[in-house]
Design a protein around this motif. Structure first.
Motif, mmCIF file in Angstrom:
data_model
loop_
_atom_site.group_PDB
_atom_site.id
_atom_site.type_symbol
_atom_site.label_atom_id
_atom_site.label_comp_id
_atom_site.label_asym_id
_atom_site.label_seq_id
_atom_site.Cartn_x
_atom_site.Cartn_y
_atom_site.Cartn_z
ATOM 1 N N PHE A 93 -5.733 0.515 3.276
ATOM 2 C CA PHE A 93 -5.213 -0.492 2.354
ATOM 3 C C PHE A 93 -5.675 -0.169 0.942
ATOM 4 N N TYR A 94 -4.755 -0.353 0.014
ATOM 5 C CA TYR A 94 -5.062 -0.287 -1.405
ATOM 6 C C TYR A 94 -4.884 -1.698 -1.961
ATOM 7 N N THR A 95 -5.696 -2.059 -2.944
ATOM 8 C CA THR A 95 -5.560 -3.341 -3.622
ATOM 9 C C THR A 95 -5.152 -3.088 -5.057
ATOM 10 N N CYS A 126 4.542 3.409 3.873
ATOM 11 C CA CYS A 126 3.973 3.704 2.563
ATOM 12 C C CYS A 126 4.587 2.777 1.519
ATOM 13 N N PHE A 127 3.870 2.552 0.440
ATOM 14 C CA PHE A 127 4.359 1.699 -0.645
ATOM 15 C C PHE A 127 4.894 2.509 -1.824
ATOM 16 N N CYS A 128 4.983 3.817 -1.693
ATOM 17 C CA CYS A 128 5.401 4.660 -2.801
ATOM 18 C C CYS A 128 6.889 4.538 -3.093
ATOM 19 N N ARG A 132 7.214 -2.608 -7.657
ATOM 20 C CA ARG A 132 6.363 -3.754 -7.329
ATOM 21 C C ARG A 132 6.207 -4.569 -8.604
ATOM 22 N N MET A 140 -2.304 -7.810 -4.789
ATOM 23 C CA MET A 140 -1.555 -7.513 -3.566
ATOM 24 C C MET A 140 -2.283 -6.412 -2.801
ATOM 25 N N GLU A 141 -2.246 -6.512 -1.471
ATOM 26 C CA GLU A 141 -2.743 -5.430 -0.616
ATOM 27 C C GLU A 141 -1.562 -4.584 -0.185
ATOM 28 N N LEU A 142 -1.716 -3.266 -0.278
ATOM 29 C CA LEU A 142 -0.646 -2.342 0.053
ATOM 30 C C LEU A 142 -1.111 -1.421 1.182
#
Length: 193
Positions: A93-95, A126-128, A132, A140-142
């Protein structure tokens, strides 16, 4: 009816810029497709299912988070490093938080180093490359779900690799640096969080 030399020259002179413009629009998606297929430049692969086997060989995966100049966000991985077996699913997780007093829309690009591991780094989620938008003060957590393909163990060119870094950089949506980064151009200056 035959065209005169002047008319043919005029037609050619008009077609050349149009052809060049069309080619420039096609270059980025074609280059991105090439990188995704080959793993060139540390581009990871997009997996549709988990690995079919898990090996005993482990690899450390480091997570790097950056924001381009002018993006008023803080961005960091929840854990800076995990150790996984080849083929084992990992979840990270990334924040991200908007530190400004205005809504900001940004998009993340990514790469893997060493670049030669790109073809083996498989992302299931993935969120790439997704815009956003965060409101002022919003966080947000990604999630990223991934694995390192067990076939890495049979590639003699990566025998020495024991550590991989997955790096993301957020750019403000519409930033020309995003297109440059996706096209493999010179990486813009970023700040590490």
């Amino acid at each position: 009816m035959a065209m005169s030399k002047k008319a043919r020259f005029g037609l050619m002179a008009g077609l050349v810029p149009l052809t060049m413009l069309g080619a420039s629009y096609a270059a980025v998606p074609l280059y991105q497709l090439f990188c995704q297929i080959t793993g060139y430049g540390g581009t990871t692969q997009v997996a549709t299912e988990a690995a079919s086997q898990v090996l005993s060989r482990t690899i450390q995966v480091r997570f790097d988070a950056n924001v381009a100049p002018g993006v008023p966000w803080s961005f960091k991985p929840e854990k800076p490093v995990v150790s996984l077996k080849l083929g084992e699913n990992g979840l990270a997780f990334y924040t991200v938080k908007n530190e400004s007093n205005r809504p900001v829309t940004a998009v993340a690009t990514y790469n893997v180093t060493p670049h030669k591991v790109g073809p083996y780094f498989q992302k299931l989620e993935c969120f790439c490359f997704q815009d956003r938008t965060l409101q002022p003060g919003e966080s947000m957590e990604l999630p990223v779900i991934f694995y390192v393909d067990p076939s890495l163990a049979t590639d003699r060119n990566v025998d020495e690799v024991t550590e991989v870094t997955l790096s993301y950089t957020f750019f403000e949506a519409g930033d020309k640096a995003i297109v440059q980064a996706q096209a493999g151009g010179a990486a813009p200056t970023v700040t590490t969080q």
